[in-house]
Structures are given as structure tokens and as C-alpha cells.
Design a protein around this motif. Structure first.
Motif, PDB file in Angstrom:
ATOM      1  N   CYS A  35      -2.434   3.331   7.185  1.00  0.00           N
ATOM      2  CA  CYS A  35      -3.424   4.024   8.017  1.00  0.00           C
ATOM      3  C   CYS A  35      -3.495   3.423   9.423  1.00  0.00           C
ATOM      4  O   CYS A  35      -3.467   2.192   9.568  1.00  0.00           O
ATOM      5  CB  CYS A  35      -4.810   3.936   7.387  1.00  0.00           C
ATOM      6  SG  CYS A  35      -4.874   4.603   5.726  1.00  0.00           S
ATOM      7  N   CYS A  73      -6.345   0.860   9.739  1.00  0.00           N
ATOM      8  CA  CYS A  73      -6.471  -0.208   8.747  1.00  0.00           C
ATOM      9  C   CYS A  73      -6.895  -1.533   9.395  1.00  0.00           C
ATOM     10  O   CYS A  73      -6.286  -1.989  10.357  1.00  0.00           O
ATOM     11  CB  CYS A  73      -5.161  -0.399   7.989  1.00  0.00           C
ATOM     12  SG  CYS A  73      -5.356  -1.581   6.636  1.00  0.00           S
ATOM     13  N   ASN A 102      -7.453   4.293  -1.982  1.00  0.00           N
ATOM     14  CA  ASN A 102      -7.168   5.393  -1.047  1.00  0.00           C
ATOM     15  C   ASN A 102      -7.017   6.724  -1.779  1.00  0.00           C
ATOM     16  O   ASN A 102      -6.889   7.767  -1.131  1.00  0.00           O
ATOM     17  CB  ASN A 102      -5.959   5.087  -0.155  1.00  0.00           C
ATOM     18  CG  ASN A 102      -4.660   4.923  -0.946  1.00  0.00           C
ATOM     19  OD1 ASN A 102      -4.505   5.447  -2.047  1.00  0.00           O
ATOM     20  ND2 ASN A 102      -3.708   4.213  -0.364  1.00  0.00           N
ATOM     21  N   CYS A 156       0.834  -1.206   0.000  1.00  0.00           N
ATOM     22  CA  CYS A 156       0.000   0.000   0.000  1.00  0.00           C
ATOM     23  C   CYS A 156       0.866   1.252   0.000  1.00  0.00           C
ATOM     24  O   CYS A 156       2.019   1.228   0.425  1.00  0.00           O
ATOM     25  CB  CYS A 156      -0.914  -0.009   1.234  1.00  0.00           C
ATOM     26  SG  CYS A 156      -2.260   1.186   1.121  1.00  0.00           S
TER      27      CYS A 156
HETATM   28  S1  SF4 Z   1      -6.913   1.387   5.083  1.00  0.00           S
HETATM   29 FE1  SF4 Z   1      -6.584   1.063   2.899  1.00  0.00          FE
HETATM   30  S2  SF4 Z   1      -5.244   2.732   2.347  1.00  0.00           S
HETATM   31 FE2  SF4 Z   1      -5.111   2.571   4.534  1.00  0.00          FE
HETATM   32  S3  SF4 Z   1      -3.342   1.210   4.918  1.00  0.00           S
HETATM   33 FE3  SF4 Z   1      -5.199  -0.064   4.862  1.00  0.00          FE
HETATM   34  S4  SF4 Z   1      -5.289  -0.777   2.780  1.00  0.00           S
HETATM   35 FE4  SF4 Z   1      -3.908   0.967   2.777  1.00  0.00          FE
END
Ligand code: SF4
Length: 317
Positions: free
Chosen positions: A30, A33, A104, A26
Motif C-alpha cells: 500500500c 503503509c 488487509n 505482505c
Molecule cells: S498497510 Fe497493511 S496491507 Fe498495506 S502494505 Fe502495509 S502491511 Fe500490507
């Protein structure tokens, strides 16, 4: 397995998920996540797997009568897949089913990413920060992506994209739920001009310990600040609905495959258990250590044991 489901989605109905990238690759890491810590933080686009194999995997699980959307979602960021445009076009040619991409939105500043997404019907980007500081705290992006560049990418994409943009704003207690943060997010949203906004909160165990949903009053405040053009829709409740299990051979494979991408509440896992016959059950998987129970916000989730080990290791780094 690149394709799975359909899984019940609060935004997309019966969503056949396609992951064209390796787990937790990624451009963000986040704090909220649900897939744990990012294993590979990168912005370079790659052909991670043969695109023909991904397409044939979709074909194997596809039952068009039972699918509302083919959704490229990834166990990380799907726009990192260099073949995304080819895959979207191939799906559109082969099945008359809308294609969605959950992303994202961090790489929209790249022209080839914007081009790849053009054939899809709906793009669901994330935008949950309105300043560099909150962006770095919440999304923990790759060092090469700045907040302004990310936002400009989303603005440029809006101007070029003929499909629908449904923006997701994830609110986290004490990080982006103050009036100041919410006004900054609103200003950013106004520049992107999405067709819909979804307000969501962490409902599954997060990557970083201590991440919590905001108090209900702050969610109401977010609705007040974001206003009504377009309406902000609420995604803060739990999802419901049945998982499509037709293409899974047995309970163990089903639970491990689904849990790795979409942590299951224990009640969902036990519902799946009732749909398989055989010696194995959720209880045997818990007792032999292949599943681990995790409590989050007074709800019990089941996660694969290797998922927990990796997250713990990464949290210690
Ligand atoms: S929530 Fe989505 S954008 Fe954020 S780290 Fe996880 S996979 Fe990546």
C-alpha cells in the motif's frame, strides 16, 4: 519477539499485538503503509516460525488484567501465516480474552483463510477501493489478486463468519477521495455488510512520498456518502493512551521494538523515556544514530534508522 504491548489502540483499547510473520511480508504494498515498502510480496501461506514459540512468547508478555484484545496484526499480512487458526484457538483456550485479527482482507477468497479466522471474535479488514484501477494504485496487490476476487472473498467471509467485522477505509488525497471513488467504495461496502466502518487517513509517515490525508471536507463527504447503515466512525484523529512496558528490559529495546511495528510520535517516545531509569534516553538514541526523526503533517515521528535505510533502498528500486 512475536508478541508486544499492550499498545493503545483506537479501536481495540489495550491491544496485545502478535506478529506471526516476518517484517513486511505482505500480499499488498500500500502506498500509505506506515511500515515502509513491502519486502516480500506474496500470497503463499507459510509457517514462518514454530507456532509453539509464538504462543510461548504471548504467554511471556501476557497480563490478562491489562489486556482488552489479543490482536494478530503482523508486520505485514497475518493471514499469510498458515498457523493462524491454531494460534487463535490456542489463545482462546488459554485466556478468556477476545481475539482480533487486523488484516488487509485480500486472501479471504481462500477457504483455509476463512476457516482460520472463524474462531476469532473480531476481524478488521481493509476495503479502501471500489474499482480495479484504484485498487492497483492504492494497495498495489500481488499480481495474482484481482479486485473482484478480493471483494468476493470478503462477501463470502461475511456469510460464513459469526463474529464482528469492522471494516477500515483508508482515504488518501487525490487517490480515492473523489465522489466517484467514494460511491464505488460504498457499493463494495454494501456487498460486504460489515458491523462497523472506520474511516481513517494516513497519520504516520507513508511508504510512498507525497501520500497525504484528504482535506477535511472530503472526509465529511465520505461520511455523507457512506451513510448510516452501519454508522461510519472516525479514526482520523491521533491515538492516545499508554503503552504496556512491563516486559521490556530497557528503553532501547522498548523503543526499537515498538517503533519497528508502530511508528511513534516523538511525544509518545518521550513519555516512554520518563518511565525508564538508566543512562540511555531518546536524545542519546537520536545522537548515536539509532533513531531518526521524520516530520509528517507537522508532527514529529521517531523511526529506527535501519527502517529508514530499507525504505529508502526500496523507494529507489
Ligand atoms: S498497510 Fe497493511 S496491507 Fe498495506 S502494505 Fe502495509 S502491511 Fe500490507
Amino acid at each position: 519477539m512475536y508478541a508486544y504491548g499492550p499498545v493503545p489502540s483506537r479501536r481495540l483499547g489495550r491491544s496485545l499485538g502478535v506478529s506471526p510473520i516476518p517484517r513486511k511480508t505482505c500480499s499488498y504494498n500500500c502506498i500509505y503503509c506506515q511500515l515502509g515498502q513491502t519486502n516480500k510480496l506474496q500470497v503463499k501461506r507459510e509457517s514462518f516460525y514454530p507456532k509453539e514459540d509464538i504462543l510461548s512468547d504471548i504467554e511471556k508478555v501476557m497480563n490478562p488484567a491489562n489486556v482488552d484484545y489479543i490482536t494478530f496484526v503482523g508486520d505485514g499480512e497475518p493471514t499469510l501465516c498458515k498457523d493462524l487458526g491454531w494460534l487463535i484457538k490456542s489463545c482462546k483456550q488459554q485466556w478468556q480474552i477476545p481475539v482480533a485479527v487486523i488484516t488487509n482482507g485480500s486472501l479471504f477468497f481462500m477457504e483455509d483463510v476463512r476457516q482460520d479466522l472463524k474462531s476469532s471474535d473480531v476481524v478488521l479488514p481493509t476495503l479502501d477501493a471500489g474499482s480495479e484501477e484504484v485498487y492497483r494504485t492504492l494497495n498495489r496487490p500481488h499480481a495474482s489478486i484481482g479486485f473482484e476476487e478480493m471483494l468476493q472473498g470478503q462477501v463470502d467471509f461475511r456469510k460464513e463468519y459469526p463474529g464482528k467485522i469492522w471494516l477500515e477505509v483508508m482515504l488518501v488525497k487525490g487517490v480515492n477521495d473523489s465522489d466517484e471513488s467514494l460511491v464505488e467504495i460504498k457499493n463494495a461496502i454494501e456487498q460486504v455488510k460489515p458491523d462497523r466502518i472506520y474511516i481513517s487517513v494516513p497519520i504516520r509517515p507513508p511508504a510512498k512520498p507525497g501520500v497525504r490525508p484528504p482535506e477535511p471536507g472530503r472526509i465529511i463527504r465520505a461520511h455523507e456518502i457512506f451513510g448510516t447503515t452501519p454508522d461510519a466512525l472516525d479514526l482520523t484523529d491521533r491515538e492516545s493512551g499508554e503503552f504496556g512496558l512491563d516486559n521490556f528490559p530497557d528503553l532501547r529495546t522498548t523503543i526499537i521494538e515498538i517503533c519497528s511495528r508502530h511508528p511513534l510520535r516523538e511525544d509518545q517516545a518521550r513519555d516512554i523515556d520518563t518511565r525508564f531509569s538508566g543512562a540511555e534516553s531518546i536524545d542519546t538514541m537520536l545522537s548515536d544514530g539509532s533513531l531518526v526523526r521524520v516530520e509528517y503533517q507537522n508532527v514529529s515521528y521517531l523511526l529506527p534508522a535501519n527502517f529508514i535505510r530499507k525504505t529508502k533502498q526500496n523507494n529507489l528500486r
